[in-house]
Scaffold this motif. Structure first.
Motif, PDB file in Angstrom:
ATOM      1  N   ASP A 158      -1.826  14.735   1.299  1.00 17.30           N
ATOM      2  CA  ASP A 158      -3.255  15.005   1.501  1.00 17.30           C
ATOM      3  C   ASP A 158      -4.117  13.935   0.836  1.00 17.30           C
ATOM      4  N   LEU A 159      -3.689  13.499  -0.346  1.00 18.72           N
ATOM      5  CA  LEU A 159      -4.444  12.468  -1.060  1.00 18.72           C
ATOM      6  C   LEU A 159      -4.419  11.151  -0.289  1.00 18.72           C
ATOM      7  N   LYS A 160      -3.265  10.841   0.281  1.00 20.20           N
ATOM      8  CA  LYS A 160      -3.137   9.605   1.057  1.00 20.20           C
ATOM      9  C   LYS A 160      -4.013   9.646   2.302  1.00 20.20           C
ATOM     10  N   GLN A 161      -4.019  10.794   2.982  1.00 22.94           N
ATOM     11  CA  GLN A 161      -4.854  10.944   4.172  1.00 22.94           C
ATOM     12  C   GLN A 161      -6.330  10.790   3.820  1.00 22.94           C
ATOM     13  N   SER A 162      -6.731  11.435   2.730  1.00 28.06           N
ATOM     14  CA  SER A 162      -8.121  11.342   2.278  1.00 28.06           C
ATOM     15  C   SER A 162      -8.475   9.913   1.880  1.00 28.06           C
ATOM     16  N   LEU A 197      -5.008   5.421  -3.178  1.00 29.87           N
ATOM     17  CA  LEU A 197      -3.754   4.931  -2.592  1.00 29.87           C
ATOM     18  C   LEU A 197      -2.783   4.505  -3.689  1.00 29.87           C
ATOM     19  N   LEU A 198      -3.311   3.876  -4.731  1.00 26.96           N
ATOM     20  CA  LEU A 198      -2.474   3.550  -5.889  1.00 26.96           C
ATOM     21  C   LEU A 198      -1.936   4.828  -6.528  1.00 26.96           C
ATOM     22  N   HIS A 199      -2.796   5.824  -6.574  1.00 29.37           N
ATOM     23  CA  HIS A 199      -2.424   7.121  -7.135  1.00 29.37           C
ATOM     24  C   HIS A 199      -1.254   7.725  -6.352  1.00 29.37           C
ATOM     25  N   CYS A 200      -1.311   7.608  -5.032  1.00 34.75           N
ATOM     26  CA  CYS A 200      -0.228   8.133  -4.187  1.00 34.75           C
ATOM     27  C   CYS A 200       1.104   7.471  -4.516  1.00 34.75           C
ATOM     28  N   LEU A 228      -8.820  -5.058  -7.135  1.00 33.15           N
ATOM     29  CA  LEU A 228      -7.645  -4.219  -6.888  1.00 33.15           C
ATOM     30  C   LEU A 228      -6.360  -4.816  -7.468  1.00 33.15           C
ATOM     31  N   PRO A 229      -6.105  -6.127  -7.304  1.00 29.47           N
ATOM     32  CA  PRO A 229      -4.878  -6.693  -7.891  1.00 29.47           C
ATOM     33  C   PRO A 229      -4.795  -6.499  -9.405  1.00 29.47           C
ATOM     34  N   GLU A 230      -5.958  -6.569 -10.071  1.00 25.77           N
ATOM     35  CA  GLU A 230      -5.967  -6.359 -11.520  1.00 25.77           C
ATOM     36  C   GLU A 230      -5.609  -4.913 -11.864  1.00 25.77           C
ATOM     37  N   LEU A 231      -6.124  -3.978 -11.065  1.00 27.85           N
ATOM     38  CA  LEU A 231      -5.792  -2.572 -11.287  1.00 27.85           C
ATOM     39  C   LEU A 231      -4.302  -2.323 -11.072  1.00 27.85           C
ATOM     40  N   LYS A 232      -3.764  -2.907 -10.013  1.00 23.95           N
ATOM     41  CA  LYS A 232      -2.337  -2.735  -9.727  1.00 23.95           C
ATOM     42  C   LYS A 232      -1.495  -3.255 -10.881  1.00 23.95           C
TER      43      LYS A 232
END
Length: 257
Positions: free
Chosen positions: A24-28, A38-41, A117-121
């Motif tokens: 559900d999180l990915k869909q959202s 998406l990182l969370h997923c 985003l790359p820094e967060l990853k």
């Protein structure tokens, strides 16, 4: 916004909760183009993999237990305890969310802009303690010589054990990771060749009073990270049921955000 709490009381197994929540999180996240979710997923998938395909844990724990058995034979006068755990879903979720918020806040405070985003990853690569093992030692007072204190002697033996751990586990398919603790004091009991791998919370005790030796390995057989913690019984009691326990630690983190 999808939240773990929405799924906890539906009567499902932990694995089923993870699957439904992550789907559900990915869909959202796709619908709202939310890259953090998406990182969370992906983070949730790591936990699901540990729960769904955990045969490797038996092999992994046996290899680490071999070291425990070796030390028990080498130091027969010490009492050893061996423990292992996978971080609970709720604690892992809280740690992930807290870390994301803290990282973005600190980054914005310093740069007055949000991280790319790359820094967060890259920052999220710090989660390497989903699987952890703990070796706890204690020295019976009957083995103390005149003038010795139990606490001091236990710490010496703890460092002796720590000095042997990396070399032994590397022969069993593990690779030690360099410590992320920068500028730490070095204990004279920790050998130079292993010191860079340890996060030494004994020589660098925290304000909470927490003390322990932590080292992270990459398991080349199971292809995952694992943390090993070394403590005396006094340190372990203080960490698990004393002021430095996880509940207190998480409350302090929350109040500091």
């Amino acid at each position: 916004m999808k939240k773990l709490n929405d799924y906890l009381y539906l009567g499902d197994t932990v694995l089923k909760i993870l699957q439904r929540y992550s789907e559900d999180l990915k869909q959202s996240a796709k619908e709202t183009d939310n890259q953090i979710d998406l990182l969370h997923c992906n983070f949730l998938l790591q936990i699901a993999e540990l729960l769904q395909h955990n045969d490797f844990l038996t092999s992994q724990s046996q290899r680490i237990r071999e070291f425990y058995n070796l030390m028990a034979n080498e130091y027969p006068f010490l009492a050893f305890t061996f423990k292992g755990r996978i971080k609970s879903l709720i604690r892992a979720e809280a740690k992930f969310n807290g870390y994301i918020v803290e990282y973005i806040y600190n980054y914005y405070s310093e740069h007055e802009s949000y991280p790319e985003l790359p820094e967060l990853k890259n920052a999220l690569n710090c989660f390497r303690d989903l699987i952890a093992y703990r070796i706890v030692i204690s020295l019976p007072k009957c083995h103390l010589k005149e003038g010795e204190t139990c606490a001091d002697e236990e710490i010496k033996y703890l460092y002796d054990v720590a000095n042997q751990l990396p070399g032994f586990l590397e022969e069993c398919g593990f690779t030690a990771e360099l410590s992320s603790l920068k500028g730490q004091k070095k204990s004279p009991f920790l050998k130079e060749n292993v010191s860079p791998y340890y996060r030494d919370y004994i020589a660098n005790s925290e304000s909470s009073g927490y003390r322990s030796l932590h080292i992270t390995f990459y398991d080349n057989i199971a292809r995952c990270y694992v943390e090993v913690q070394l403590r005396t019984k006094e340190m372990d009691d203080f960490a698990e049921i004393g002021p430095a326990n996880h509940l207190g630690y998480e409350k302090r983190q929350e109040s500091e955000r």
